[in-house]
Design an enzyme around this catalytic site. Structure first.
Site, PDB file in Angstrom:
ATOM      1  N   MET A   1      26.419  -3.049  61.818  1.00 42.70           N
ATOM      2  CA  MET A   1      26.480  -2.956  63.702  1.00 42.70           C
ATOM      3  C   MET A   1      27.085  -1.600  63.531  1.00 42.70           C
ATOM      4  SD  MET A   1      24.791  -5.080  63.489  1.00 42.70           S
ATOM      5  CE  MET A   1      24.767  -5.356  65.123  1.00 42.70           C
ATOM      6  N   ARG A   2      26.928  -0.070  63.007  1.00 42.88           N
ATOM      7  CA  ARG A   2      27.426   1.301  63.770  1.00 42.88           C
ATOM      8  C   ARG A   2      25.973   2.148  63.989  1.00 42.88           C
ATOM      9  NH1 ARG A   2      32.066   0.491  65.701  1.00 42.88           N
ATOM     10  NH2 ARG A   2      32.127   2.788  65.392  1.00 42.88           N
TER      11      ARG A   2
ATOM     12  N   ASN B   1      16.365   1.209  58.417  1.00 44.26           N
ATOM     13  CA  ASN B   1      16.337   0.732  59.215  1.00 44.26           C
ATOM     14  C   ASN B   1      15.959   0.007  59.474  1.00 44.26           C
ATOM     15  OD1 ASN B   1      18.969  -1.047  60.800  1.00 44.26           O
ATOM     16  ND2 ASN B   1      17.911  -0.077  62.414  1.00 44.26           N
TER      17      ASN B   1
ATOM     18  N   GLY C   1      24.047 -10.454  55.287  1.00 44.46           N
ATOM     19  CA  GLY C   1      23.607  -9.558  54.135  1.00 44.46           C
ATOM     20  C   GLY C   1      21.745 -10.339  53.564  1.00 44.46           C
TER      21      GLY C   1
ATOM     22  N   HIS D   1      15.090  -3.491  62.017  1.00 43.07           N
ATOM     23  CA  HIS D   1      15.515  -4.341  63.533  1.00 43.07           C
ATOM     24  C   HIS D   1      14.881  -5.432  63.366  1.00 43.07           C
ATOM     25  CE1 HIS D   1      16.743  -3.439  67.294  1.00 43.07           C
ATOM     26  NE2 HIS D   1      15.943  -4.324  67.501  1.00 43.07           N
TER      27      HIS D   1
HETATM   28  C1  GRF Z   1      18.983  -8.715  60.419  1.00 45.89           C
HETATM   29  O1  GRF Z   1      18.444  -9.356  61.661  1.00 45.89           O
HETATM   30  C2  GRF Z   1      18.272  -7.483  60.889  1.00 45.89           C
HETATM   31  O2  GRF Z   1      17.080  -6.935  61.471  1.00 45.89           O
HETATM   32  C3  GRF Z   1      19.935  -6.569  61.558  1.00 45.89           C
HETATM   33  O3  GRF Z   1      20.345  -7.825  61.516  1.00 45.89           O
HETATM   34  C4  GRF Z   1      20.768  -8.296  60.977  1.00 45.89           C
HETATM   35  C5  GRF Z   1      21.595  -8.760  59.760  1.00 45.89           C
HETATM   36  O4  GRF Z   1      21.139  -9.879  58.851  1.00 45.89           O
HETATM   37  N1  GRF Z   1      19.768  -5.237  61.858  1.00 45.89           N
HETATM   38  P1  GRF Z   1      21.496  -9.999  57.489  1.00 45.89           P
HETATM   39  O5  GRF Z   1      23.365  -9.268  57.410  1.00 45.89           O
HETATM   40  O6  GRF Z   1      20.492  -9.178  56.792  1.00 45.89           O
HETATM   41  O7  GRF Z   1      21.919 -11.285  57.234  1.00 45.89           O
END
Ligand code: GRF
Length: 220
Positions: free
Chosen positions: A101-102, A118, A23, A120
């Site tokens: 992660m879904r 999103n 997060g 990425h």
């Molecule tokens: C980040 O690298 C984001 O780009 C990817 O998942 C990671 C999440 O990191 N989708 P966090 O939970 O915000 O620290």
């Protein structure tokens, strides 16, 4: 898909943030809101993982949290229906996938058209899917970065809103690149949400090809 409601906005954009892990992107949003830089409010943080550290970040900021364990639902659609119900119950206008992660389904996307964003960790369309940083290191690219995009039914295929780049060095491994990209994510994601909150993003779906996202800061 700029709406007059966006353009005339003087109340904060109501966000629902979906997480699965640490997060840090959620924290960046919390911090920019607290500093008065992002005219938004996080109405709810939803995690599909009960132990996600991001939940503690939300609790510290006194943001309501909900844990929805995807394994408790018979299908992705059923899980998304529950998420939509939860987001609507908190009057969410814009949904942020911040390390969620879904794969989301049409159920969520149709409930929030061009309102699911999103972040990425690659310069899409390069290296979609999981382990984007490892993919970049393995490929040997010399520039990578992060992409904020609207979510569509594909995996990391939706219309690009904005990107930030980083160098990739010979000495880099997945972890060092992950950290460098993450710093840029923390700048990019709140900035993009700020554009949405101010009604500055337009999505042009008229061309027949991929929808184009335009930044128009002259909108009131
Ligand atoms: C980040 O690298 C984001 O780009 C990817 O998942 C990671 C999440 O990191 N989708 P966090 O939970 O915000 O620290």
């Amino acid at each position: 898909m700029n709406t007059s409601a966006d353009a005339a906005r003087c109340t904060p954009l109501v966000l629902g943030v979906l997480i699965s892990g640490s997060g840090t992107n959620l924290q960046a949003i919390i911090d920019r809101i607290a500093e008065g830089q992002l005219p938004a409010k996080i109405a709810v943080v939803i995690s599909n993982v009960a132990s996600a550290k991001g939940l503690d970040r939300a609790r510290r900021a006194e943001i309501p949290t909900v844990v929805l364990d995807h394994k408790a639902f018979p299908s992705r659609a059923a899980f998304d229906e529950k998420m939509v119900e939860t987001l609507r119950a908190h009057d969410v206008e814009c949904v942020v996938l911040a390390g969620f992660m879904r794969i989301v389904t049409k159920v969520l996307l149709d409930a929030f058209p061009y309102r699911v964003i999103n972040i990425h960790p690659s310069l899409l369309p390069a290296f979609p899917g999981v382990n984007a940083q490892a993919q970049a290191v393995a490929y040997g690219v010399r520039i990578s970065g992060c992409t904020a995009h609207f979510v569509d039914a594909g995996t990391d295929t939706g219309p690009v809103i904005a990107q930030r780049s980083v160098d990739v060095f010979e000495r880099d491994d997945e972890e060092s690149l992950r950290k460098r990209i993450l710093r840029e994510e923390h700048v990019l994601l709140p900035a993009v949400l700020g554009w949405i909150a101010r009604g500055w993003l337009e999505v042009d779906t008229s061309g027949g090809g991929r929808p184009r996202v335009r930044l128009n800061p002259s909108n009131p």
